[in-house]
Design a protein around this motif. Structure first.
Motif, PDB file in Angstrom:
ATOM      1  N   VAL A  20      -6.003  18.544  20.062  1.00 63.10           N
ATOM      2  CA  VAL A  20      -4.492  18.548  19.887  1.00 63.10           C
ATOM      3  C   VAL A  20      -4.401  19.787  18.813  1.00 63.10           C
ATOM      4  O   VAL A  20      -4.695  19.837  17.972  1.00 63.10           O
ATOM      5  CB  VAL A  20      -4.232  17.366  19.174  1.00 63.10           C
ATOM      6  CG1 VAL A  20      -2.591  17.324  19.020  1.00 63.10           C
ATOM      7  CG2 VAL A  20      -4.512  16.110  20.047  1.00 63.10           C
ATOM      8  N   ILE A  21      -3.610  20.603  19.742  1.00 62.78           N
ATOM      9  CA  ILE A  21      -3.381  22.171  18.863  1.00 62.78           C
ATOM     10  C   ILE A  21      -2.036  21.938  18.611  1.00 62.78           C
ATOM     11  O   ILE A  21      -0.986  21.382  19.090  1.00 62.78           O
ATOM     12  CB  ILE A  21      -3.818  23.249  19.802  1.00 62.78           C
ATOM     13  CG1 ILE A  21      -3.157  23.138  21.117  1.00 62.78           C
ATOM     14  CG2 ILE A  21      -5.181  23.535  19.623  1.00 62.78           C
ATOM     15  CD1 ILE A  21      -3.391  24.494  21.926  1.00 62.78           C
ATOM     16  N   SER A  22      -1.615  22.887  17.500  1.00 66.73           N
ATOM     17  CA  SER A  22      -0.410  22.929  17.032  1.00 66.73           C
ATOM     18  C   SER A  22       0.708  23.503  17.802  1.00 66.73           C
ATOM     19  O   SER A  22       1.810  22.990  17.981  1.00 66.73           O
ATOM     20  CB  SER A  22      -0.368  23.484  15.539  1.00 66.73           C
ATOM     21  OG  SER A  22      -1.388  22.936  14.657  1.00 66.73           O
ATOM     22  N   LEU A  57      -6.912   8.742  22.599  1.00 70.99           N
ATOM     23  CA  LEU A  57      -7.608   7.563  22.363  1.00 70.99           C
ATOM     24  C   LEU A  57      -7.587   6.547  23.199  1.00 70.99           C
ATOM     25  O   LEU A  57      -8.692   5.796  23.548  1.00 70.99           O
ATOM     26  CB  LEU A  57      -6.993   7.044  20.890  1.00 70.99           C
ATOM     27  CG  LEU A  57      -7.218   7.831  19.571  1.00 70.99           C
ATOM     28  CD1 LEU A  57      -6.832   7.390  18.439  1.00 70.99           C
ATOM     29  CD2 LEU A  57      -8.832   8.305  19.372  1.00 70.99           C
ATOM     30  N   ASP A  58      -6.465   6.348  23.956  1.00 72.16           N
ATOM     31  CA  ASP A  58      -6.358   5.302  24.901  1.00 72.16           C
ATOM     32  C   ASP A  58      -7.109   5.521  26.324  1.00 72.16           C
ATOM     33  O   ASP A  58      -7.545   4.842  26.874  1.00 72.16           O
ATOM     34  CB  ASP A  58      -4.975   4.992  25.251  1.00 72.16           C
ATOM     35  CG  ASP A  58      -3.922   4.430  24.325  1.00 72.16           C
ATOM     36  OD1 ASP A  58      -4.509   3.738  23.416  1.00 72.16           O
ATOM     37  OD2 ASP A  58      -2.674   4.564  24.450  1.00 72.16           O
ATOM     38  N   ARG A  59      -7.416   6.800  26.417  1.00 73.68           N
ATOM     39  CA  ARG A  59      -8.380   7.546  27.548  1.00 73.68           C
ATOM     40  C   ARG A  59      -9.708   7.329  27.231  1.00 73.68           C
ATOM     41  O   ARG A  59     -10.616   7.925  28.005  1.00 73.68           O
ATOM     42  CB  ARG A  59      -7.934   8.647  27.877  1.00 73.68           C
ATOM     43  CG  ARG A  59      -6.471   8.868  28.495  1.00 73.68           C
ATOM     44  CD  ARG A  59      -6.301   9.975  29.242  1.00 73.68           C
ATOM     45  NE  ARG A  59      -4.879  10.132  29.896  1.00 73.68           N
ATOM     46  CZ  ARG A  59      -4.472  11.081  30.742  1.00 73.68           C
ATOM     47  NH1 ARG A  59      -5.226  12.039  31.000  1.00 73.68           N
ATOM     48  NH2 ARG A  59      -3.378  10.982  31.261  1.00 73.68           N
ATOM     49  N   ARG A  60     -10.221   6.810  25.845  1.00 75.91           N
ATOM     50  CA  ARG A  60     -11.481   6.587  25.666  1.00 75.91           C
ATOM     51  C   ARG A  60     -12.267   7.936  25.481  1.00 75.91           C
ATOM     52  O   ARG A  60     -13.490   7.838  25.977  1.00 75.91           O
ATOM     53  CB  ARG A  60     -12.138   5.454  26.705  1.00 75.91           C
ATOM     54  CG  ARG A  60     -11.404   4.374  26.761  1.00 75.91           C
ATOM     55  CD  ARG A  60     -12.125   3.485  27.742  1.00 75.91           C
ATOM     56  NE  ARG A  60     -13.504   2.923  27.090  1.00 75.91           N
ATOM     57  CZ  ARG A  60     -14.686   3.270  27.798  1.00 75.91           C
ATOM     58  NH1 ARG A  60     -14.542   4.179  28.975  1.00 75.91           N
ATOM     59  NH2 ARG A  60     -15.840   3.045  27.194  1.00 75.91           N
ATOM     60  N   ILE A  61     -11.721   8.914  24.902  1.00 77.88           N
ATOM     61  CA  ILE A  61     -12.364  10.160  24.715  1.00 77.88           C
ATOM     62  C   ILE A  61     -13.750   9.834  23.631  1.00 77.88           C
ATOM     63  O   ILE A  61     -13.434   8.929  22.902  1.00 77.88           O
ATOM     64  CB  ILE A  61     -11.497  11.185  24.002  1.00 77.88           C
ATOM     65  CG1 ILE A  61     -10.764  10.589  22.865  1.00 77.88           C
ATOM     66  CG2 ILE A  61     -10.726  11.705  25.075  1.00 77.88           C
ATOM     67  CD1 ILE A  61     -10.001  11.738  21.981  1.00 77.88           C
ATOM     68  N   ASP A  62     -14.482  10.498  23.485  1.00 77.77           N
ATOM     69  CA  ASP A  62     -15.703  10.553  22.639  1.00 77.77           C
ATOM     70  C   ASP A  62     -15.606  10.775  21.283  1.00 77.77           C
ATOM     71  O   ASP A  62     -15.951  10.516  20.526  1.00 77.77           O
ATOM     72  CB  ASP A  62     -16.928  11.109  23.274  1.00 77.77           C
ATOM     73  CG  ASP A  62     -17.539  10.561  24.561  1.00 77.77           C
ATOM     74  OD1 ASP A  62     -17.270   9.202  24.871  1.00 77.77           O
ATOM     75  OD2 ASP A  62     -18.271  11.260  25.251  1.00 77.77           O
ATOM     76  N   GLY A  63     -14.524  11.889  21.172  1.00 71.81           N
ATOM     77  CA  GLY A  63     -14.214  12.643  19.854  1.00 71.81           C
ATOM     78  C   GLY A  63     -13.028  13.219  20.040  1.00 71.81           C
ATOM     79  O   GLY A  63     -12.568  13.495  21.202  1.00 71.81           O
ATOM     80  N   LEU A  64     -12.545  13.533  18.838  1.00 71.33           N
ATOM     81  CA  LEU A  64     -10.998  14.256  18.571  1.00 71.33           C
ATOM     82  C   LEU A  64     -11.210  15.551  17.686  1.00 71.33           C
ATOM     83  O   LEU A  64     -11.492  15.125  16.777  1.00 71.33           O
ATOM     84  CB  LEU A  64     -10.171  13.205  18.211  1.00 71.33           C
ATOM     85  CG  LEU A  64      -8.644  13.535  18.064  1.00 71.33           C
ATOM     86  CD1 LEU A  64      -8.111  13.815  19.644  1.00 71.33           C
ATOM     87  CD2 LEU A  64      -7.879  12.248  17.606  1.00 71.33           C
ATOM     88  N   LEU A  65     -10.612  16.608  18.327  1.00 70.94           N
ATOM     89  CA  LEU A  65     -10.437  17.736  17.328  1.00 70.94           C
ATOM     90  C   LEU A  65      -8.959  17.930  17.437  1.00 70.94           C
ATOM     91  O   LEU A  65      -8.161  17.856  18.218  1.00 70.94           O
ATOM     92  CB  LEU A  65     -10.990  19.093  18.201  1.00 70.94           C
ATOM     93  CG  LEU A  65     -12.501  19.143  18.334  1.00 70.94           C
ATOM     94  CD1 LEU A  65     -12.749  20.259  19.315  1.00 70.94           C
ATOM     95  CD2 LEU A  65     -13.278  19.434  17.120  1.00 70.94           C
ATOM     96  N   VAL A  66      -8.524  18.165  15.864  1.00 73.03           N
ATOM     97  CA  VAL A  66      -7.208  18.159  15.695  1.00 73.03           C
ATOM     98  C   VAL A  66      -6.939  19.316  14.668  1.00 73.03           C
ATOM     99  O   VAL A  66      -7.497  19.374  13.789  1.00 73.03           O
ATOM    100  CB  VAL A  66      -6.319  16.750  15.183  1.00 73.03           C
ATOM    101  CG1 VAL A  66      -5.178  17.010  14.892  1.00 73.03           C
ATOM    102  CG2 VAL A  66      -6.893  15.808  16.120  1.00 73.03           C
ATOM    103  N   SER A  67      -5.675  19.964  15.045  1.00 74.70           N
ATOM    104  CA  SER A  67      -5.318  20.847  13.882  1.00 74.70           C
ATOM    105  C   SER A  67      -3.811  20.069  13.325  1.00 74.70           C
ATOM    106  O   SER A  67      -2.748  20.352  14.161  1.00 74.70           O
ATOM    107  CB  SER A  67      -4.913  22.264  14.622  1.00 74.70           C
ATOM    108  OG  SER A  67      -4.366  23.183  13.637  1.00 74.70           O
ATOM    109  N   PRO A  68      -3.914  19.334  12.483  1.00 69.64           N
ATOM    110  CA  PRO A  68      -2.793  18.513  12.226  1.00 69.64           C
ATOM    111  C   PRO A  68      -1.375  19.465  11.687  1.00 69.64           C
ATOM    112  O   PRO A  68      -1.433  20.413  11.255  1.00 69.64           O
ATOM    113  CB  PRO A  68      -2.918  18.052  10.795  1.00 69.64           C
ATOM    114  CG  PRO A  68      -4.498  18.094  10.610  1.00 69.64           C
ATOM    115  CD  PRO A  68      -4.899  19.406  11.388  1.00 69.64           C
TER     116      PRO A  68
END
Length: 344
Positions: A65-67, A112-123
């Protein structure tokens, strides 16, 4: 479309043997493995990724998820993330938050609903309950570029403080004393950090930063234009505007030109987040460059370490000043022409 049963029949083995081969199980003979892979190739069989994920509890998919996807910095970051993830056997699903906390949370929830293994976020801000809950629940997560203070998640980012000091010293050496900043959102760590670094660098040289010289932007071009127009309307306008990201710098450049003024003749301009376009503007823009590709690759490696049970670590890389000609720098001499050898 061929099924796993078709592959088993073609290879002369059981469905269970095909499954073990496709999942790289060690208890399969080399002969059976060769026959299965030959059957897969002959039939053009493609394993069902969803069914496999249900069996293994892994999808080999990462969320990013990018800004702001229109910001060239984040575009380059996303590209490096995708390339590194692919090299490590993962796919990437990207969500664009457009600098909106509500849209950010929408993408996080969907991923998260799509059951990804991990999440990268730029809040986009520091108060998302959804991300806080996901982190506390143990979701593999890495913050990249920006972060949420107090959340126990690895952070991969650049440190721009030294580069901002270098920039301010450079501007001071050129004779500039009235320096202003177009700040990013105060809700973001990068927005706050860049203003603090700028203020500290000015104080080190005995220069003030009046409130009138701090304009509140939002990391998007229109805010850079609006803030710069306000600076130009001051009884004593600044000599230099430092935009805390590249899009706000482009907006500032538009504001100057719209009034028939020039950079750097009427107003000098510098930016945080160098982009390829800055070489081609007139004049080329002096900017602080982040190691964007390395940040993206390091973020993926940290997340995959977390997913695969290895201890992840935070990474901080230095930014650097790139001097061009938008602040009144003297022209750089052209390199000497190569000597042509006579062929006569």
């Amino acid at each position: 479309m061929a099924s796993i049963k078709d592959v088993a029949a073609e290879a002369g083995v059981s469905v269970a043997t095909v499954s073990r081969v496709l999942n790289d199980h060690p208890s399969v003979s080399e002969d059976a493995r060769r026959r299965v892979m030959a059957a897969v190739a002959a039939l053009g069989y493609r394993p069902n990724a969803v069914a496999r994920s249900l069996r293994t509890d892994q999808t080999h998919t990462l969320g990013l998820v990018i800004s702001d996807v229109l910001n060239p910095y984040f575009t380059e970051l996303a590209r490096s993330v995708e390339e590194e993830a692919r090299a490590l056997g993962y796919s990437v699903i990207i969500g664009n938050a457009d600098e909106r906390p509500d849209l950010q949370d929408h993408h996080v929830r969907t991923l998260l609903d799509r059951r990804i293994d991990g999440l990268l976020v730029s809040p986009t801000d520091g108060g998302s309950p959804l991300m806080l809950d996901a982190a506390r629940a143990g979701t593999p997560m890495v913050f990249v570029d920006r972060w949420i203070p107090g959340v126990d998640v690895p952070v991969v980012r650049s440190d721009g403080r030294a580069a901002v000091r270098d920039l301010v010293a450079h501007l001071h050496g050129l004779g500039h004393r009235r320096l202003a900043i177009i700040a990013g959102p105060a809700a973001t760590t990068t927005g706050r950090e860049r203003v603090e670094a700028f203020r500290e660098a000015l104080a080190d040289l005995g220069l003030p930063l009046p409130d009138a010289y701090i304009g509140q932007g939002d990391f998007q071009a229109e805010s850079g234009r609006r803030v710069t127009e306000g600076f130009l309307d001051l009884p004593e306008p600044p000599e230099v505007v430092f935009a805390a990201d590249n899009l706000m710098a482009l907006g500032a450049l538009d504001a100057v030109r719209a009034r028939g003024l020039t950079v750097p003749g009427d107003l000098a301009l510098a930016a945080f987040d160098d982009i390829p376009w800055f070489v081609h503007t007139d004049p080329p823009v002096t900017a602080i460059a982040q190691p964007t590709g390395e940040l993206g690759r390091a973020a993926v490696r940290a997340l995959v370490d977390r997913i695969e049970g290895r201890p992840p670590r935070s990474v901080t890389l230095p930014a650097r000043l790139v001097v061009r000609r938008s602040c009144g720098e003297p022209p750089q001499p052209l390199p000497p022409s190569p000597v042509q050898r006579s062929t006569s």
